[in-house]
Design a protein around this motif. Structure first.
Motif, PDB file in Angstrom:
ATOM      1  N   ALA A   1      -1.238 -40.401 -28.645  1.00  0.00           N
ATOM      2  CA  ALA A   1      -1.513 -39.007 -27.834  1.00  0.00           C
ATOM      3  C   ALA A   1      -1.236 -39.140 -26.328  1.00  0.00           C
ATOM      4  CB  ALA A   1      -2.844 -38.326 -28.086  1.00  0.00           C
ATOM      5  N   GLU A   2      -1.473 -40.183 -25.886  1.00  0.00           N
ATOM      6  CA  GLU A   2      -1.210 -40.448 -24.504  1.00  0.00           C
ATOM      7  C   GLU A   2       0.231 -40.399 -24.466  1.00  0.00           C
ATOM      8  OE1 GLU A   2      -3.353 -43.618 -23.036  1.00  0.00           O
ATOM      9  OE2 GLU A   2      -5.470 -42.900 -23.672  1.00  0.00           O
TER      10      GLU A   2
ATOM     11  N   CYS B   1      13.503 -30.913 -41.957  1.00  0.00           N
ATOM     12  CA  CYS B   1      12.092 -31.435 -42.200  1.00  0.00           C
ATOM     13  C   CYS B   1      11.635 -32.770 -41.525  1.00  0.00           C
ATOM     14  CB  CYS B   1      11.871 -31.770 -43.822  1.00  0.00           C
ATOM     15  SG  CYS B   1      10.122 -32.010 -44.480  1.00  0.00           S
ATOM     16  N   ALA B   2      12.711 -33.513 -41.342  1.00  0.00           N
ATOM     17  CA  ALA B   2      12.453 -34.552 -40.374  1.00  0.00           C
ATOM     18  C   ALA B   2      12.182 -34.233 -38.928  1.00  0.00           C
ATOM     19  CB  ALA B   2      13.372 -35.351 -40.372  1.00  0.00           C
ATOM     20  N   VAL B   3      12.645 -33.059 -38.466  1.00  0.00           N
ATOM     21  CA  VAL B   3      12.427 -32.421 -37.077  1.00  0.00           C
ATOM     22  C   VAL B   3      10.999 -31.840 -37.216  1.00  0.00           C
ATOM     23  CG1 VAL B   3      13.190 -30.671 -35.637  1.00  0.00           C
ATOM     24  CG2 VAL B   3      14.912 -32.042 -36.616  1.00  0.00           C
ATOM     25  N   LYS B   4      10.658 -31.111 -38.294  1.00  0.00           N
ATOM     26  CA  LYS B   4       9.361 -30.426 -38.332  1.00  0.00           C
ATOM     27  C   LYS B   4       8.630 -31.514 -38.202  1.00  0.00           C
ATOM     28  CE  LYS B   4       6.835 -26.935 -40.937  1.00  0.00           C
ATOM     29  NZ  LYS B   4       6.934 -26.105 -42.042  1.00  0.00           N
ATOM     30  N   THR B   5       8.595 -32.667 -38.940  1.00  0.00           N
ATOM     31  CA  THR B   5       7.454 -33.669 -39.116  1.00  0.00           C
ATOM     32  C   THR B   5       7.361 -34.058 -37.650  1.00  0.00           C
ATOM     33  OG1 THR B   5       8.105 -34.007 -41.249  1.00  0.00           O
ATOM     34  CG2 THR B   5       6.947 -35.667 -40.023  1.00  0.00           C
ATOM     35  N   ILE B   6       8.263 -34.589 -37.105  1.00  0.00           N
ATOM     36  CA  ILE B   6       8.096 -35.237 -35.585  1.00  0.00           C
ATOM     37  C   ILE B   6       7.309 -34.233 -34.680  1.00  0.00           C
ATOM     38  CG2 ILE B   6       9.201 -36.120 -33.580  1.00  0.00           C
ATOM     39  CD1 ILE B   6       9.035 -38.033 -36.244  1.00  0.00           C
ATOM     40  N   GLU B   7       7.863 -32.875 -34.859  1.00  0.00           N
ATOM     41  CA  GLU B   7       7.340 -31.777 -33.860  1.00  0.00           C
ATOM     42  C   GLU B   7       5.977 -31.695 -34.286  1.00  0.00           C
ATOM     43  OE1 GLU B   7      11.052 -29.165 -32.611  1.00  0.00           O
ATOM     44  OE2 GLU B   7       9.621 -28.116 -34.040  1.00  0.00           O
ATOM     45  N   THR B   8       5.444 -31.409 -35.538  1.00  0.00           N
ATOM     46  CA  THR B   8       3.915 -31.364 -35.885  1.00  0.00           C
ATOM     47  C   THR B   8       3.194 -32.568 -35.317  1.00  0.00           C
ATOM     48  OG1 THR B   8       4.681 -30.228 -37.818  1.00  0.00           O
ATOM     49  CG2 THR B   8       2.647 -31.099 -37.942  1.00  0.00           C
ATOM     50  N   LEU B   9       3.959 -33.903 -35.498  1.00  0.00           N
ATOM     51  CA  LEU B   9       2.767 -35.083 -35.217  1.00  0.00           C
ATOM     52  C   LEU B   9       2.645 -35.314 -33.702  1.00  0.00           C
ATOM     53  CD1 LEU B   9       4.278 -37.532 -37.810  1.00  0.00           C
ATOM     54  CD2 LEU B   9       1.965 -36.312 -38.114  1.00  0.00           C
ATOM     55  N   THR B  10       3.740 -35.056 -32.985  1.00  0.00           N
ATOM     56  CA  THR B  10       3.704 -35.054 -31.587  1.00  0.00           C
ATOM     57  C   THR B  10       3.532 -34.109 -30.594  1.00  0.00           C
ATOM     58  OG1 THR B  10       6.178 -34.762 -31.282  1.00  0.00           O
ATOM     59  CG2 THR B  10       5.570 -36.986 -31.987  1.00  0.00           C
TER      60      THR B  10
ATOM     61  N   ASN C   1       1.025 -53.105 -46.277  1.00  0.00           N
ATOM     62  CA  ASN C   1       2.578 -53.026 -46.161  1.00  0.00           C
ATOM     63  C   ASN C   1       2.791 -51.688 -45.349  1.00  0.00           C
ATOM     64  OD1 ASN C   1       2.982 -55.328 -47.516  1.00  0.00           O
ATOM     65  ND2 ASN C   1       3.087 -54.127 -49.590  1.00  0.00           N
ATOM     66  N   ARG C   2       1.850 -50.964 -44.853  1.00  0.00           N
ATOM     67  CA  ARG C   2       2.054 -49.615 -44.178  1.00  0.00           C
ATOM     68  C   ARG C   2       1.143 -49.689 -42.901  1.00  0.00           C
ATOM     69  NH1 ARG C   2       5.411 -49.957 -47.364  1.00  0.00           N
ATOM     70  NH2 ARG C   2       5.806 -48.674 -49.222  1.00  0.00           N
ATOM     71  N   VAL C   3       1.890 -48.946 -41.805  1.00  0.00           N
ATOM     72  CA  VAL C   3       0.734 -48.650 -40.707  1.00  0.00           C
ATOM     73  C   VAL C   3       0.305 -47.213 -40.676  1.00  0.00           C
ATOM     74  CG1 VAL C   3       2.181 -50.384 -39.599  1.00  0.00           C
ATOM     75  CG2 VAL C   3       3.003 -48.215 -39.443  1.00  0.00           C
ATOM     76  N   VAL C   4      -0.531 -47.074 -39.605  1.00  0.00           N
ATOM     77  CA  VAL C   4      -1.163 -45.869 -39.550  1.00  0.00           C
ATOM     78  C   VAL C   4      -1.127 -45.958 -37.788  1.00  0.00           C
ATOM     79  CG1 VAL C   4      -2.675 -45.753 -41.438  1.00  0.00           C
ATOM     80  CG2 VAL C   4      -3.616 -46.834 -39.384  1.00  0.00           C
ATOM     81  N   TRP C   5      -1.132 -44.826 -36.992  1.00  0.00           N
ATOM     82  CA  TRP C   5      -1.106 -44.668 -35.724  1.00  0.00           C
ATOM     83  C   TRP C   5      -2.425 -44.748 -35.205  1.00  0.00           C
ATOM     84  CZ3 TRP C   5       2.839 -40.044 -35.209  1.00  0.00           C
ATOM     85  CH2 TRP C   5       4.085 -40.380 -35.639  1.00  0.00           C
ATOM     86  N   ASP C   6      -2.538 -45.391 -33.767  1.00  0.00           N
ATOM     87  CA  ASP C   6      -3.514 -45.277 -33.055  1.00  0.00           C
ATOM     88  C   ASP C   6      -3.405 -43.995 -32.477  1.00  0.00           C
ATOM     89  OD1 ASP C   6      -5.240 -45.428 -30.791  1.00  0.00           O
ATOM     90  OD2 ASP C   6      -5.059 -47.574 -30.469  1.00  0.00           O
ATOM     91  N   GLU C   7      -4.153 -43.011 -33.013  1.00  0.00           N
ATOM     92  CA  GLU C   7      -4.091 -41.613 -32.445  1.00  0.00           C
ATOM     93  C   GLU C   7      -4.303 -41.538 -31.289  1.00  0.00           C
ATOM     94  OE1 GLU C   7      -3.025 -39.478 -34.271  1.00  0.00           O
ATOM     95  OE2 GLU C   7      -3.004 -40.302 -36.303  1.00  0.00           O
ATOM     96  N   GLU C   8      -5.295 -41.987 -30.583  1.00  0.00           N
ATOM     97  CA  GLU C   8      -5.792 -41.830 -28.930  1.00  0.00           C
ATOM     98  C   GLU C   8      -4.606 -42.305 -28.057  1.00  0.00           C
ATOM     99  OE1 GLU C   8      -8.984 -43.094 -25.982  1.00  0.00           O
ATOM    100  OE2 GLU C   8      -9.597 -43.546 -27.944  1.00  0.00           O
ATOM    101  N   ARG C   9      -4.061 -43.494 -28.365  1.00  0.00           N
ATOM    102  CA  ARG C   9      -3.073 -43.951 -27.492  1.00  0.00           C
ATOM    103  C   ARG C   9      -1.492 -43.335 -27.819  1.00  0.00           C
ATOM    104  NH1 ARG C   9      -6.621 -48.386 -28.096  1.00  0.00           N
ATOM    105  NH2 ARG C   9      -7.129 -49.162 -25.989  1.00  0.00           N
TER     106      ARG C   9
END
Length: 406
Positions: free
Chosen positions: A327-328, A157-166, A317-325
């Protein structure tokens, strides 16, 4: 016939004897070498048999995975915060299940060196649906903490999560416990680092004076885990320290006798086999191939990055990703090209001062579409994604530069 004629046969005899001696010596050396290789391979097979291995091909749907691109290799390192066995000594004995205390992607390229990308464990992301796996219950897809993927569906599931996000294909993974990390550091004789100022963190049991010193396994583990009483108390500062430690580790391994010392190599292999899990495809041939690639990598060609991020709008206490950068960054890795640091600079805004929850329970109630508008803290962005090569010296660049105020 001259007086010198009889001498020829007597000169030839010693030459024949030396030739026979050379042949027999060479043959003996060859036998010893073959026997040594055979013994080493047999020893490897024993160690490999002790390791936990996961079959990703059966746990993940191939049609849902990103395609394999090029000859580069992507390895996901999963640092587990599970408290079973010896890990219970590191707090939270009533802790249920395991989550990823750290997630790091190593992109190994024959042409462009090694790129290491950290995924903050405090990241709020869209988790994919995962099936139950080896005692886990699985999960539906929801918006929550990235470190919960391991809890819901194990390493697959950890592998699937990273593959899905990246959209990056993960070739292999390494699942490591606290005890495994500690023992591996001890196996190589500790890691020399320069600590720029005294560092204390009661939760991780970190207690270091300033100056040049060798960290043993316990100290190294405390150093990479510390977060609550150092700097801003967030995960981003801890990632910075982890990257500095890994840089020092890489420098020590490549510049010392770690890999040529039989005793240290044996201890290292034992630590790896006892406390590490991998995918089944990480074979001996694959390890040799990866090792041969890394042997030619200069320390300046090992670069560390952190996924670009913003403080989460609804939870400091949490972070969200800068999606545009982000993705680069992911596209550069996927295409195996050198990263343009100038284009990728987002700078990390100062992480929130409040301490994140140590339990890091997933929060399905978060909105599926988080705001990407920067908050006030983002006005002072500095160097969140800027690459740091493995030669970075914390006493020169400073833990305070990129950790305390980053």
């Amino acid at each position: 016939m001259s007086d010198d004629a009889p001498a020829a046969p007597s000169d030839a005899a010693p030459r024949r004897r030396w030739k026979r001696l050379f042949v027999w010596t060479s043959a003996a050396l060859a036998v010893v070498l073959v026997a040594g290789v055979g013994t080493a391979y047999a020893y490897y097979r024993v160690l490999r048999g002790n390791m936990v291995q996961h079959d990703l091909s059966s746990a993940l749907d191939e049609e849902e995975r990103p395609p394999k691109i090029g000859e580069d290799i992507n390895i996901l390192f999963i640092g587990s915060d599970g408290r079973e066995g010896g890990n219970s000594a590191y707090g939270g004995r009533d802790f249920v299940g395991e989550r990823s205390d750290s997630l790091m992607l190593a992109h190994i390229s024959p042409d462009n060196g090694v790129t290491m990308v950290n995924f903050p464990r405090d990241s709020l992301v869209q988790l994919p649906e995962c099936q139950p796996y080896e005692g886990t219950e699985g999960t539906y897809g929801y918006y929550g903490m990235i470190n919960a993927a391991l809890y819901h569906g194990g390493p697959p599931c950890a592998v699937k999560t990273i593959e899905t996000l990246t959209d990056i294909r993960i070739d292999h993974f390494v699942h490591l416990s606290f005890v495994g990390f500690r023992d591996m550091v001890d196996a190589i004789g500790g890691v020399e680092m320069c600590i720029p100022e005294p560092m204390r963190d009661e939760r991780s049991k970190l207690d270091l004076e300033a100056g040049q010193q060798v960290l043993d396994g316990e100290q190294a583990l405390a150093f990479v885990r510390a977060r609550y009483e150092i700097g801003d108390g967030g995960d981003i500062g801890r990632i910075d320290r982890q990257q500095m430690f890994l840089g020092a580790l890489a420098e020590q391994v490549t510049s010392s006798d770690v890999l040529t010392s039989p005793s240290r190599t044996t201890s290292l292999l034992q630590a790896v086999s006892e406390h590490t899990a991998t995918d089944q495809d990480l074979s001996l041939d694959q390890m040799i191939s990866i090792g041969s690639t890394l042997a030619d990598v200069d320390l300046h060609d090992i670069t560390f990055y952190t996924v670009p991020w913003w403080p989460a709008p609804l939870d400091p206490n949490r972070v969200v990703w800068d999606e545009e950068r982000a993705a680069e960054l992911f596209q550069a890795i996927n295409n195996d090209r050198r990263l343009d640091d100038a284009a990728l600079e987002t700078g990390a805004p100062s992480a929130p001062g409040a301490s994140p929850s140590p339990s890091a329970q997933p929060s399905p109630s978060y909105p599926a579409e988080p705001s990407t508008e920067p908050v006030d803290a983002a006005a002072d962005q500095a160097e969140a994604i800027e690459g740091r090569d493995a030669t970075s010296n914390p006493c020169v660049n400073g833990l305070g530069e990129g950790t305390e105020e980053e």
